[in-house]
Design an enzyme around this catalytic site. Structure first.
Site, PDB file in Angstrom:
ATOM      1  CG  ASP A  54      -5.395  -2.247   7.483  1.00 19.89           C
ATOM      2  OD1 ASP A  54      -6.541  -2.245   7.955  1.00 19.89           O
ATOM      3  OD2 ASP A  54      -4.921  -3.185   6.808  1.00 19.89           O
ATOM      4  CE  LYS A  70     -11.274  -5.609   5.559  1.00 16.29           C
ATOM      5  NZ  LYS A  70      -9.944  -6.137   5.848  1.00 16.29           N
ATOM      6  CD  GLN A 112      -7.859  -8.972   4.723  1.00 18.45           C
ATOM      7  OE1 GLN A 112      -8.444  -7.950   4.387  1.00 18.45           O
ATOM      8  NE2 GLN A 112      -7.930  -9.453   5.951  1.00 18.45           N
TER       9      GLN A 112
END
Ligand SMILES: NC(=O)c1ccc[n+]([C@@H]2O[C@H](COP(=O)([O-])OP(=O)(O)OC[C@H]3O[C@@H](n4cnc5c(N)ncnc54)[C@H](OP(=O)(O)O)[C@@H]3O)[C@@H](O)[C@H]2O)c1
Length: 286
Positions: free
Chosen positions: A120, A53, A97
Site C-alpha cells: 500500500d 484484489k 484493508q
C-alpha cells in the site's frame, strides 16, 4: 469536448504488462509473487475490494490469500498475524484493508508491516523514500493517477499542478509524485482561501476530497488535465466523483470519468507493487 481518459483501458494494459513480467520472473527462477490481504473490519465495501484484489492476483499468475478475522480479534492477535506474515518468505506483499473494526487501532498495525512488503506504500519508511527520491513502494491510487496524467502525452515539466486534498494516502503522495515530474505543485485543502481561483490556475488539477461534484466550471482552466480521485454517491445513489463532470468536460483538455477513471488504476498498481515487492525481496536475499 475534452478527451475522456479511459482508466479501464489503461489499467488493463498495466495488468497485461504485470502478467508478462510475473511470467518472466518465474521463468527466470523467481518465486511466485504472493499477496496476503487481511480483512479485519466490517465495512461492506471492503469485502468487495479484498475479493477483487485476491482474484486479480490469481489472474496475473500471482499467489494470493485472504485472511478474514472475526470481530473478536484483539490488537495483539492482529499484530501477531502481521509479525507472522513478515516472517513468511512466501508472502511478498501484505495489505491490511482499512477501516479496521472500531476497537482496533490502524496506526501500530501499518507501522508493524515490513516496509519491503508494504504494497500500500503507507509505511513512514516508504513515505520517506518517496519524498527523498529513493526506490520504494508508493501508494497505488496516486501512482495510478500519475500514469493517467502521463498517458495524455503532455510534457509535465514546469506545469502548475494543484492537488485538492492533503491526506496521507492520496493528496500528499500525489503532490510528491508530481513534484518528481518537475511540476510546480500547490496543495489545497479545507482552509485554502479562494479555492476556485487556486484551482483555475492549474494546468493539472487532481481532486481528492470526497465531496460530491464539488469542483465545477469555475474551478477549471480551459485545456487543463482534470483527474478525479473522489468516489461519492449523488442524491440518486449513483457513483460520482469530486468533479462535476458534465459542467467541466467541455472546458478541460483531458478528464477522467467516475467510474472508469482512477478507480481501476488502484488495483492495477497494487498488482505492480506486489511484483515489485517480490523482486525487491529476491534482490535483498542474494
Ligand atoms: N479511486 C480510488 O481508488 C480511491 C482511493 C482512495 C480514495 N479515494 C477517494 O478519494 C477521496 C479522497 O480520499 P482521502 O482518503 O484522501 O480523503 P480524506 O482523508 O477525507 O481527505 C480529504 C481531503 O479533502 C480536503 N477537503 C475537505 N473539504 C474540502 C473543501 N471544502 N475544500 C478543499 N479541500 C477540502 C480535506 O482538507 P483538510 O485536510 O483541511 O481537512 C482533506 O485533506 C474520497 O472520495 C475517497 O473515497 C478513491
Amino acid at each position: 469536448m475534452g478527451t475522456i481518459i479511459d482508466g479501464k483501458a489503461i489499467a488493463a494494459g498495466i495488468k497485461e504488462q504485470v502478467k508478462a513480467d510475473v511470467a518472466a520472473h518465474k521463468a527466470a527462477g523467481g518465486a511466485t509473487p504472493g499477496l496476503t490481504v487481511v480483512l479485519c473490519g466490517d465495512d461492506p465495501a471492503s469485502q468487495v475490494y479484498v475479493t477483487n484484489k485476491v482474484k486479480t492476483c490469481a489472474e496475473l499468475g500471482m499467489k494470493s490469500e485472504l485472511k478474514q478475522l472475526p470481530p473478536s480479534t484483539t490488537q495483539a492477535q492482529l499484530m501477531a498475524l502481521v509479525a507472522e506474515l513478515n516472517a513468511d518468505p512466501t508472502v511478498h506483499g501484505i495489505l491490511v484493508q482499512l477501516p479496521l473494526y472500531k476497537h482496533l487501532q490502524d496506526g501500530p498495525v501499518l507501522l508493524a508491516i515490513n516496509p519491503d512488503k508494504d504494497v500500500d506504500g503507507f509505511h513512514p519508511i516508504n513515505v520517506g523514500r518517496l519524498w527523498t527520491d529513493q526506490d520504494g513502494l508508493f501508494p497505488c491510487t496516486p501512482v495510478g493517477s500519475l500514469e493517467l496524467i502521463k498517458g495524455t502525452g503532455v510534457d509535465l515539466k514546469g506545469k502548475h499542478a494543484v492537488v485538492v486534498g492533503r491526506s496521507n494516502i492520496v493528496g500528499k503522495p500525489m503532490a510528491a509524485l508530481l513534484l518528481k515530474q518537475h511540476c510546480t505543485v500547490t496543495i489545497a485543502h479545507s482552509r485554502t482561501v479562494d479555492l476556485p481561483a487556486v484551482c483555475k490556475s492549474a494546468d493539472i488539477l487532481v481532486a481528492a476530497v470526497g465531496k460530491t461534484k464539488m469542483l465545477g466550471a469555475s474551478h477549471v482552466k480551459p485545456g487543463a488535465i482534470v483527474i478525479d480521485v473522489g468516489i461519492n454517491r449523488d442524491a440518486n445513489n449513483k457513483l460520482c466523483g469530486d468533479v462535476d463532470f458534465e459542467a467541466v468536460k467541455d472546458i478541460a483538455g483531458f478528464i477522467t470519468p467516475v467510474p472508469g477513471g482512477v478507480g481501476p488504476m488502484t488495483i492495477a498498481l497494487l498488482m505492480r507493487n506486489t511484483l515489485a515487492a517480490a523482486k525487491r525481496q529476491a534482490r535483498k536475499s542474494k
